[in-house]
Motif scaffolding. Structure first.
Motif, mmCIF file in Angstrom:
data_model
loop_
_atom_site.group_PDB
_atom_site.id
_atom_site.type_symbol
_atom_site.label_atom_id
_atom_site.label_comp_id
_atom_site.label_asym_id
_atom_site.label_seq_id
_atom_site.Cartn_x
_atom_site.Cartn_y
_atom_site.Cartn_z
ATOM 1 N N SER A 84 12.615 74.690 -0.243
ATOM 2 C CA SER A 84 13.059 74.155 1.039
ATOM 3 C C SER A 84 14.362 73.354 0.891
ATOM 4 O O SER A 84 15.303 73.527 1.672
ATOM 5 N N THR A 85 14.410 72.488 -0.136
ATOM 6 C CA THR A 85 15.625 71.688 -0.355
ATOM 7 C C THR A 85 16.794 72.573 -0.776
ATOM 8 O O THR A 85 17.932 72.384 -0.325
ATOM 9 N N THR A 86 16.511 73.544 -1.633
ATOM 10 C CA THR A 86 17.577 74.387 -2.175
ATOM 11 C C THR A 86 18.284 75.206 -1.098
ATOM 12 O O THR A 86 19.510 75.361 -1.135
ATOM 13 N N VAL A 106 5.047 67.650 -13.047
ATOM 14 C CA VAL A 106 5.522 68.700 -13.954
ATOM 15 C C VAL A 106 6.674 69.475 -13.313
ATOM 16 O O VAL A 106 7.720 69.718 -13.939
ATOM 17 N N LEU A 107 6.515 69.835 -12.030
ATOM 18 C CA LEU A 107 7.581 70.612 -11.386
ATOM 19 C C LEU A 107 8.825 69.746 -11.172
ATOM 20 O O LEU A 107 9.957 70.250 -11.288
ATOM 21 N N ALA A 108 8.640 68.457 -10.861
ATOM 22 C CA ALA A 108 9.806 67.566 -10.704
ATOM 23 C C ALA A 108 10.592 67.494 -12.018
ATOM 24 O O ALA A 108 11.836 67.506 -12.018
ATOM 25 N N LEU A 109 9.868 67.438 -13.149
ATOM 26 C CA LEU A 109 10.539 67.408 -14.448
ATOM 27 C C LEU A 109 11.237 68.740 -14.747
ATOM 28 O O LEU A 109 12.335 68.761 -15.313
ATOM 29 N N VAL A 110 10.584 69.826 -14.359
ATOM 30 C CA VAL A 110 11.205 71.148 -14.550
ATOM 31 C C VAL A 110 12.527 71.204 -13.789
ATOM 32 O O VAL A 110 13.557 71.677 -14.307
ATOM 33 N N PHE A 111 12.509 70.723 -12.538
ATOM 34 C CA PHE A 111 13.729 70.734 -11.726
ATOM 35 C C PHE A 111 14.807 69.854 -12.365
ATOM 36 O O PHE A 111 15.975 70.239 -12.446
ATOM 37 N N TYR A 112 14.403 68.671 -12.853
ATOM 38 C CA TYR A 112 15.398 67.752 -13.426
ATOM 39 C C TYR A 112 16.024 68.347 -14.698
ATOM 40 O O TYR A 112 17.253 68.430 -14.828
ATOM 41 N N LEU A 170 19.278 72.372 -12.360
ATOM 42 C CA LEU A 170 19.552 73.040 -11.079
ATOM 43 C C LEU A 170 20.010 72.055 -10.006
ATOM 44 O O LEU A 170 20.651 72.452 -9.027
ATOM 45 N N TRP A 171 19.677 70.774 -10.170
ATOM 46 C CA TRP A 171 20.096 69.774 -9.182
ATOM 47 C C TRP A 171 21.613 69.619 -9.135
ATOM 48 O O TRP A 171 22.165 69.030 -8.197
ATOM 49 N N LYS A 172 22.345 70.181 -10.146
ATOM 50 C CA LYS A 172 23.809 70.114 -10.151
ATOM 51 C C LYS A 172 24.444 71.158 -9.221
ATOM 52 O O LYS A 172 25.673 71.190 -9.074
#
Length: 423
Positions: free
Chosen positions: A192-194, A268-274, A278-280
């Motif tokens: 959703s955010t992406t 776990v998923l928040a860490l995967v994203f960090y 991909l947040w860049k």
């Protein structure tokens, strides 16, 4: 319309005799002395019956019969020969001929042979169709009924089967499924955010929220269709307690187990994203949007967060409720999509989704130095504010929304014992 017949024979007298015989029988007759010409005619047109001589200059009639059968499988092929033997007749039948007639023949004999061949062809086709139908029936897969469950049936299923099944499942199974549900809801939030982090200026806030809700619905589709244990969906177990199928204590223990498991999966998923970096995306604009979401959530007032939690799980549990009604996957997808899209687009709060959204913002803000919106206090995004200012009121609101407005409401409507009338 007259049936069409092709006759291939190198003897002109035979061709002419057959032409007269079968023209009188009502056929539209085409004759040729050349096997090559015969094959070309069969390729270019259709014939109901083909008479073919065995021996022709430069050709073996058997090969011609086989090729005729390949090019025109619907035609009835009858072989004619001046050198009849049982072996040749058998070979002709194997190559595709329906009958075999020896020269010389009388008009009655050749007409009778053609009639028998046509009858045999029809019989074989009927047998082939029958075999095909039996094969289709034997490989037919069971298809669930397309008739969906009625609301009262869903209420009975939730109270007597779903709720009881959840408390009797092994705790390790529930724990693993709970972790999966936390990640699945996180996937919905991440997607959703992406897809919407840079949309507001282009399409407006309203349409951006609609697209965000559409993308977020992936999370509950994974939970329901792939199978996992979600705390907010488990709030429907209230109806099992009301129906006295399980105890309040048992339900509370299962809620606690699933809640912790959901939290672990979300982290776990928040860490995967960090750590994926991909947040860049968009020169860090995606990460900044994620931090902005987290800041907004921890700066809600307690009552605001609680009421938004009520609205959220009212819709989430309705999505689960309607998915239980659908017997086919496509029906479950539609049942899930609209309520989930609605709660996200409206702006309601989901405690398990926030277990992904807010820790993601904390990681990005604290570890990578991604700044939050200028309107917010930089110190407001912390684990304490997450737990007390958002997760607590939203969780309470979710329990009220799902447990009271869906679970208890439908129990009261369909399953509440009726008072006996005396006197």
């Amino acid at each position: 319309m007259a049936e069409r017949m092709l006759i291939i024979d190198d003897e002109e007298i035979v061709l002419e005799s057959c032409r007269r015989i079968f023209s009188d029988e009502g056929f539209q007759v085409v004759c040729t002395t050349s096997p090559q010409e015969g094959l070309r005619l069969v390729s270019d047109s259709s014939f109901d019956v083909i008479l073919c001589d065995w021996k022709m200059p430069g050709f073996d009639g058997m090969d011609v019969v086989e090729e005729l059968d390949r090019r025109s499988p619907d035609s009835v092929v009858v072989m004619i020969s001046g050198y009849p033997t049982v072996g040749r007749a058998t070979e002709a039948m194997k190559r595709g001929a329906m009958d075999y007639v020896a020269k010389p023949f009388t008009p009655e004999e050749i007409v009778e042979a053609v009639k028998k061949a046509v009858k045999r062809k029809v019989t074989e086709e009927k047998k082939a169709i029958g075999r095909f139908e039996r094969i289709i029936k034997s490989v037919e897969f069971p298809v669930p009924s397309i008739e969906d469950k009625a609301p009262k049936t869903i209420a009975e299923t939730v109270a007597s089967t779903v709720g009881v099944g959840k408390v009797t499942s092994p705790w390790l199974t529930v724990f693993v499924l709970g972790i999966l549900a936390g990640t699945y809801i996180g996937f919905g939030g991440l997607l959703s955010t992406t897809v919407t982090f840079d949309l507001a200026a282009k399409v407006g806030i309203g349409f951006k929220k609609f697209l965000a809700g559409s993308a977020f619905s992936l999370g509950l589709m994974l939970v329901v269709i792939a199978g996992s244990e979600l705390f907010t969906g488990n709030n429907l177990m209230v109806s099992s307690v009301m129906a006295r199928e399980i105890t309040l204590s048992t339900m509370s223990k299962r809620w606690a187990l699933v809640y912790v498991a959901n939290f672990i999966g979300s982290i776990v998923l928040a860490l995967v994203f960090y750590f994926s970096g991909l947040w860049k995306t968009g020169n860090g604009a995606l990460g900044a949007a994620a931090v902005g979401i987290a800041f907004t959530k921890v700066n809600l007032g307690f009552i605001e967060a609680l009421v938004r939690g009520i609205g959220c799980n009212w819709l989430v549990c309705l999505a689960v409720w309607m998915a239980l009604a659908a017997r086919q996957t496509i029906g479950k997808i539609f049942a899930i999509y609209f309520p989930i899209m609605a709660f996200v687009a409206i702006g309601f709060e989901h405690c398990i989704a926030n277990m992904y959204f807010i820790p993601t913002g904390i990681f990005l803000n604290h570890w990578a130095g991604v700044a939050g919106p200028a309107a917010f206090d930089p110190g407001s995004l912390s684990w304490i504010s997450f737990l007390w200012k958002n997760l607590l009121p939203v969780t309470i609101g979710n329990i009220i929304g799902g447990g009271v407005f869906v679970g208890m409401s439908y129990w009261g409507a369909y399953l509440r014992p009726s008072k006996s009338i005396s006197g």
